[in-house]
Design a protein around this motif. Structure first.
Motif, PDB file in Angstrom:
ATOM      1  N   SER A  65       0.812  -1.216   0.000  1.00  0.00           N
ATOM      2  CA  SER A  65       0.000   0.000   0.000  1.00  0.00           C
ATOM      3  C   SER A  65       0.845   1.266   0.000  1.00  0.00           C
ATOM      4  O   SER A  65       0.380   2.318  -0.428  1.00  0.00           O
ATOM      5  CB  SER A  65      -0.935   0.012   1.215  1.00  0.00           C
ATOM      6  OG  SER A  65      -0.190  -0.094   2.417  1.00  0.00           O
ATOM      7  N   TYR A  98      -8.728   0.764  -0.608  1.00  0.00           N
ATOM      8  CA  TYR A  98      -9.238  -0.568  -0.277  1.00  0.00           C
ATOM      9  C   TYR A  98     -10.504  -0.908  -1.058  1.00  0.00           C
ATOM     10  O   TYR A  98     -10.947  -2.060  -1.023  1.00  0.00           O
ATOM     11  CB  TYR A  98      -9.572  -0.650   1.227  1.00  0.00           C
ATOM     12  CG  TYR A  98      -8.370  -0.679   2.123  1.00  0.00           C
ATOM     13  CD1 TYR A  98      -7.732  -1.884   2.410  1.00  0.00           C
ATOM     14  CD2 TYR A  98      -7.867   0.487   2.691  1.00  0.00           C
ATOM     15  CE1 TYR A  98      -6.624  -1.925   3.243  1.00  0.00           C
ATOM     16  CE2 TYR A  98      -6.762   0.463   3.524  1.00  0.00           C
ATOM     17  CZ  TYR A  98      -6.143  -0.745   3.800  1.00  0.00           C
ATOM     18  OH  TYR A  98      -5.038  -0.781   4.626  1.00  0.00           O
ATOM     19  N   ASP A 146      -8.772  -3.943  -3.613  1.00  0.00           N
ATOM     20  CA  ASP A 146      -7.752  -2.991  -3.184  1.00  0.00           C
ATOM     21  C   ASP A 146      -6.650  -2.911  -4.226  1.00  0.00           C
ATOM     22  O   ASP A 146      -6.564  -3.722  -5.136  1.00  0.00           O
ATOM     23  CB  ASP A 146      -7.188  -3.385  -1.815  1.00  0.00           C
ATOM     24  CG  ASP A 146      -6.565  -4.774  -1.812  1.00  0.00           C
ATOM     25  OD1 ASP A 146      -6.640  -5.468  -2.845  1.00  0.00           O
ATOM     26  OD2 ASP A 146      -6.012  -5.171  -0.776  1.00  0.00           O
TER      27      ASP A 146
END
Length: 1131
Positions: free
Chosen positions: A665, A676, A703
């Motif tokens: 991420s 997400y 995501d």
């Protein structure tokens, strides 16, 4: 008269024996009960009634037979407002000390809230009493005032001491006869004093005993009053069962001692006790209280009854009272035609006013929607209707498969396999085949990776879509850029992690390629029963998902999966039986540390626990993290799988990557952001000029990284310069100058091309009648050995290979029979459980017979009886083959046919209850109650007992012993097998299909709806499901399934070593028939938990469960030895 001792030893009961076959509602319990009440009166187990005015702490009842005391009950009286009352009760059971007072209850000096359950002991407030009940066979009830009752199992007969006597069935002896001398009640009572440290407490003085006549003479003015009260007509059902004389005498004594007091305590205490004894004896005491005499106040709108069932029907448990085993008591109860509102605590209400509860409270008429059903709350029950939602098959972490019907299994492949072979649902829709490539990752044999997925439309090998683990999409081996549109198919990036394939004919595929490749195939309900392959047959029947191309159901994942390999030359794969975490302590620590986030109540995953049970994902997580070379990638893959499962149930997890897996991420390419919940196709530079600019958003949010608004990805898919182009083979990149072995050829990457030379020479000599096939002389499209038709793969159009393989194969018109011979199709062999069967062979398949005909199994189609198995510390396998774990401490409905508002003529039910041992509270035995119409058969402590309930249909049955089992067979299609310990097997005939409910499921074939609560709601959490089927609403719910090996890590290694007998050579002939790993895992859990006595019993029961499963699969294993679980006789 408080200062005088009175000789009041009488045989208090005229009917004290327990009759074995008698209606439960009138069964006499008095001979198992000791009590004390009022002005220091006591009744022993053997019926002696006496007075002892001591105010010290005394031993009321203890187990005195052995040097080790299994239980003890102490009590102490004090005087309050001129009347004696019990100040506290102390109960010790094994290592637990329960201190009961009016203000608090403590366990080993730690305050607890009621109801409380610990190691088989339950403490609760019940109808105005504090009730302690232990599965060792003792019940203690205290009315928080003057009265204490102790009830013991008959196993303690002639084993007790204390003020309650020796429980030998003989009055006076040996309580009041000591060394041949008659002793007074005060002398007897003083002997039971408990000496507390640093406490001085004076014994009451021993005075000359008064005779019964002397008592009556001195208080004769009360004789008539007491006799009239207790001998009056309303008490007639009591006086026929219990001699009232001792109670008349205590009444006289109480009234005489209180003659100057207006307090009605003097008469109330003995009348209350006589009323309680009447209920214990099976009588019906009158409601004798009035507003002016001994009135009782009740909470809410409850009413006080002298004799009522302590198992009160509630909004969540409507059938409690009919299954209640406890005898009647006095207390506060709901009026007739009402139930107690245990949801909003509104007191007693009509059932029609009940609400429903699932995570929150729903009023009647309110709707709760989940993925497969829409449920409406109707009078406290859920009324659900099915939704026509797509079903999903998943391949996760490279080796874990979930079928359309919800069956899960693990397989470590090394080939292309048919994931789903789908027939066309109508004339306008294509038929298609989905293949997956599973291969060992890197250098670890059992670290399996999903490397590719292929979709073949209409069996046309020139119409193939391919997806690879690096995110590449190809059509007919030509790379295509996304978004891609062709006919009925759209393919686009849903995020940098996910690619979506959508069609107009009811197929949707989500391909995840970060951190590892995972695939989710969704089909509309219109494809039901039109699929075959690793994803099962989508017929909503769990038990036949593992059906091979030849039409036989396999018992293990490897034998099933091997049958669907798309390349006949690939070797069969075997099941991995060793635990990958056992190979590295460091890996095991890493796996358990990070995977525990799935179970932690404080993690981001906690909000989903009530919707998706994390236990399966925790097992996968530890397995994958120990097994993978790249542990973090596999760990994060499981977390993302769990997050997707939660999203499918409507729970969207945010921020779960904050503490783990954050490298994905935090490392989005420049100009991209992480989210997400992406739910649109990722717009690219190419999409700006494409006709297909709009995507369909009917897929689960995913995501990954995506461009900010106003920005677009270039044709490379990332915002970084192009990478150097390596060599490419079989979805694997090979760097320049590096080498790879391809089918016995050594290949070196040089200038972007692979240059190969062979390590072996091919022989052109073949055994007759096989012929040598030479690829160099073959025409285009002929792939040689890879796609040669065989008896074991008649659907050779599923074959997948891009390379020709030279070698020996059968001539045209003949097929390889799997034994290196060539035969006509009508002489083809069949395969099952890893064995080859000749044409015409017959094998049993449950109650059916399967015959090998032309390479396929043709089976009879009789409906078969099915078995629900419950064993060990709460291991369940339902009628529809759903497996789960639940180790609750209450009594639970395993199966019954009176479900909801349905009426049945021949009602039956099976109740099971765990008997714990060890400090972890694991199960060492089970109590089983079987209801057959008017009869109950109780199985407990290696024995059985038959009871007539007094109402219900007459159902024929017989009880017999078969080996180690007691077998109960009924005339209505229900049979129960019990090994005298922890294993219960319940067998139902097909006539009951879809007509039952309970912990064993509904027996309709669909395992996905087995977790249906008593309120008719399908849930995914087995703990929530199982809690709903407890018999008593007073028993506390289980919060989570405990991990005994985590609680006792020092036993973990021993447990794994002992239980390896299941995965070792002893049972090797069964491994292809019955998957051993679930039984091994359960064995380890039970062996960890059984830590104080009974170590081997828990282990032996777990191994015996696998042996029994093998026996049912026609594999008999002689596994018991003089050293390991030698044969024992339970009865």
């Amino acid at each position: 008269m408080r200062g005088r001792s009175v000789w009041l030893c009488f045989l208090a009961l005229s009917v004290a024996s327990v009759i074995n076959v008698q209606a439960r509602l009138v069964r006499n319990h008095v001979s198992s009960i000791c009590s004390t009440w009022g002005r220091e009166h006591f009744k022993t187990f053997d019926g002696d009634v006496f007075q002892f005015p001591g105010t010290c702490e005394y031993n009321l009842a203890s187990d005195c037979h052995e040097s080790y005391q299994e239980f003890s009950v102490h009590m102490r009286r004090t005087v309050k407002d001129g009347n004696p009352t019990v100040s506290h009760v102390v109960v010790t059971i094994n290592d637990l000390l329960f201190y009961l007072s009016k203000d608090t209850v403590t366990v080993n000096d730690i305050p607890v809230k009621l109801p409380h359950f610990n190691a088989g002991v339950q403490v609760e407030k019940n109808a105005g009493n504090i009730k302690l009940q232990s599965k060792v066979g003792i019940t203690v009830m205290w009315n928080e005032d003057d009265a204490v009752m102790v009830e013991l199992d008959t196993d303690y007969a002639n084993r007790t001491c204390g003020l309650c006597g020796d429980f030998n069935g003989v009055p006076v002896h040996d309580e009041f006869i000591h060394n041949g001398r008659k002793i007074s009640p005060i002398e007897f009572g003083n002997k039971q004093k408990v000496h507390r440290p640093n406490e001085v407490c004076e014994d009451p003085d021993e005075e000359e005993d008064e005779s019964r006549e002397a008592v009556l003479d001195s208080c004769k003015e009360f004789q008539t009053t007491c006799a009239q009260m207790l001998r009056s007509e309303p008490w007639s059902s009591c006086t026929t069962l219990i001699d009232p004389e001792p109670y008349i005498l205590t009444c006289v004594q109480d009234m005489c001692g209180c003659s100057n007091s207006p307090n009605d305590f003097c008469v109330c205490s003995t009348l209350s006790e006589f009323s309680r004894q009447c209920s214990h004896a099976g009588g019906t005491p009158p409601n004798w209280r009035t507003p002016q005499l001994c009135a009782k106040q009740c909470p809410f709108n409850m009413v006080y009854e002298e004799s009522g069932s302590p198992c009160m029907d509630t909004c969540t448990l409507l059938d409690t009272s009919s299954l209640c085993e406890d005898h009647k008591i006095d207390g506060c109860f709901c009026p007739p035609e009402t139930v107690f509102d245990d949801i909003s605590m509104r007191g007693c209400i009509a059932q029609s006013e009940c609400q429903c509860k699932h995570n929150k409270i729903y009023n009647s008429g309110e709707v709760y929607r989940q993925d497969r059903e829409e449920c409406t709350c109707v009078e406290g029950k859920w009324a659900c209707k099915s939704l026509q939602t797509p079903a999903t098959c998943a391949v996760e972490e490279g080796s874990h498969v979930t079928t359309f019907d919800g069956k899960t299994y693990t397989f470590h492949g090394d080939c292309y396999y048919t994931l789903a072979k789908v027939e066309s649902k109508d004339k306008a829709s294509p038929k298609f085949t989905i293949l997956v490539q599973l291969v060992p990752c890197a250098n670890q044999e059992f670290d399996t990776c999903l490397k590719g997925l292929k979709i073949v439309l209409n069996n046309d090998r020139n119409n193939v879509l391919m997806f690879t683990s690096d995110g590449t999409v190809k059509q007919n081996m030509q790379t295509v850029s996304l978004p891609y549109h062709s006919g009925d198919i759209n393919i686009f990036h849903a995020s940098s992690f996910h690619i979506m394939l959508q069609t107009s004919f009811g197929l949707q595929i989500q391909i995840q390629h970060v951190p590892v490749m995972q695939v989710y195939v969704s089909l509309d309900q219109s494809y039901r029963a039109k699929t075959r392959g690793l994803c099962g047959n989508f017929n909503m029947v769990l038990s036949d998902d593992m059906k091979t191309p030849q039409g036989i159901v396999e018992g293990t994942a490897p034998t099933f999966s091997n049958s669907w390999k798309a390349n006949y030359m690939c070797p069969d794969r075997e099941e991995r039986l060793e635990d990958p975490c056992s190979l590295s302590v460091e890996n095991e620590w890493y796996a358990k540390h990070w995977c525990a986030l799935l179970l932690s109540p404080d993690s981001s995953f906690a909000q989903c626990r009530s919707v998706v049970d994390p236990e399966l994902y925790y097992k996968r997580c530890t397995y994958a993290s120990c097994n993978c070379e790249k542990s973090e990638d596999c760990l994060c893959a499981v977390f993302s799988s769990y997050a997707r499962a939660c999203a499918s149930k409507g729970v969207f997890l945010e921020d779960w990557r904050e503490k783990v897996c954050d490298k994905y991420s935090r490392n989005c390419p420049a100009s991209q952001i992480f989210s997400y919940q992406h739910q649109r196709c990722q717009l690219t530079c190419r999409s700006l000029g494409s006709v297909q600019q709009n995507c369909i958003s009917d897929f689960l949010p995913v995501d990954g990284c995506s461009c900010r608004d106003g920005l677009y990805l270039n044709e490379n898919g990332i915002c970084i310069p192009k990478a150097k182009c390596p060599c490419y083979h079989n979805e694997v990149y090979i760097k320049s100058g590096k080498s790879i072995s391809i089918k016995d050829e050594h290949c070196v990457c040089n200038n972007g091309m692979l240059h190969c030379h062979s390590w072996r020479a091919r022989s052109s000599t073949c055994p007759s009648p096989k012929q040598f096939f030479n690829c160099s002389a073959a025409g285009s499209g002929d792939l040689g050995l890879h796609c040669a038709p065989t008896c074991l793969n008649l659907d050779s159009n599923d074959c997948d290979s891009t390379e020709c393989e030279s070698g020996c194969r059968c001539p045209a018109g003949l097929l390889d029979d799997g034994k290196n011979s060539c035969v006509q199709r009508n002489q083809c062999t069949c395969k099952h459980d890893g064995h080859i069967y000749a044409p015409g062979s017959e094998i049993p398949e449950q109650c059916n017979t399967c015959t090998c005909k032309s390479g396929s199994w043709v089976c009879s189609e009789k409906k078969c009886p099915q078995t629900c198995t419950i064993y060990g510390s709460g291991h369940y396998n339902t009628f529809d083959q759903q497996t789960y774990g639940f180790n609750g401490g209450c009594a639970y409905v395993a199966v019954k046919n009176k479900c909801g508002n349905k009426t049945v003529q021949d009602s039956f039910g099976v109740i099971t209850e765990n008997e714990p041992c060890g400090t972890t509270g694991t199960t060492c035995s089970k109590t089983v109650r079987i209801y057959l119409g008017r009869m109950e058969i109780k199985l407990s402590k290696g024995k059985y007992e038959e009871l007539n309930l007094g109402q219900g249909a007459e159902i024929q049955y017989r009880i017999r012993r078969v080996g180690l089992f007691v077998v109960i067979e009924s005339a209505i299609g229900l049979s129960v097998m019990w090994d005298g310990k922890t294993t219960v097997r319940i067998i139902l005939e097909p006539m009951h299909s879809g007509e039952v409910c309970g912990l064993c499921g509904d027996f309709d074939g669909d395992g996905q709806n087995d977790f249906t609560t008593q309120g008719h709601l399908v849930v995914s959490n087995p703990v929530e499901f199982a809690n709903s089927w407890k018999v008593s609403s007073n028993c506390p719910d289980v919060d989570t399934n405990a991990d005994p090996c985590g609680a006792k890590p020092n036993r973990h290694h021993w447990a794994k070593m002992m239980c390896s007998i299941i995965t070792g050579n002893t049972f090797k002939h069964c491994h292809n028939k019955v998957a051993p790993l679930p039984y091994y895992e359960n064995c380890v859990k039970d062996s960890c938990a059984c830590d104080s006595g009974g170590d081997c019993e828990c282990f032996c029961s777990a191994v015996a469960a696998y042996a029994q499963a093998c026996n049912e699969a026609s594999v008999c294993v002689a596994w018991r030895t003089p050293e390991i679980c030698r044969k024992y006789t339970t009865m």
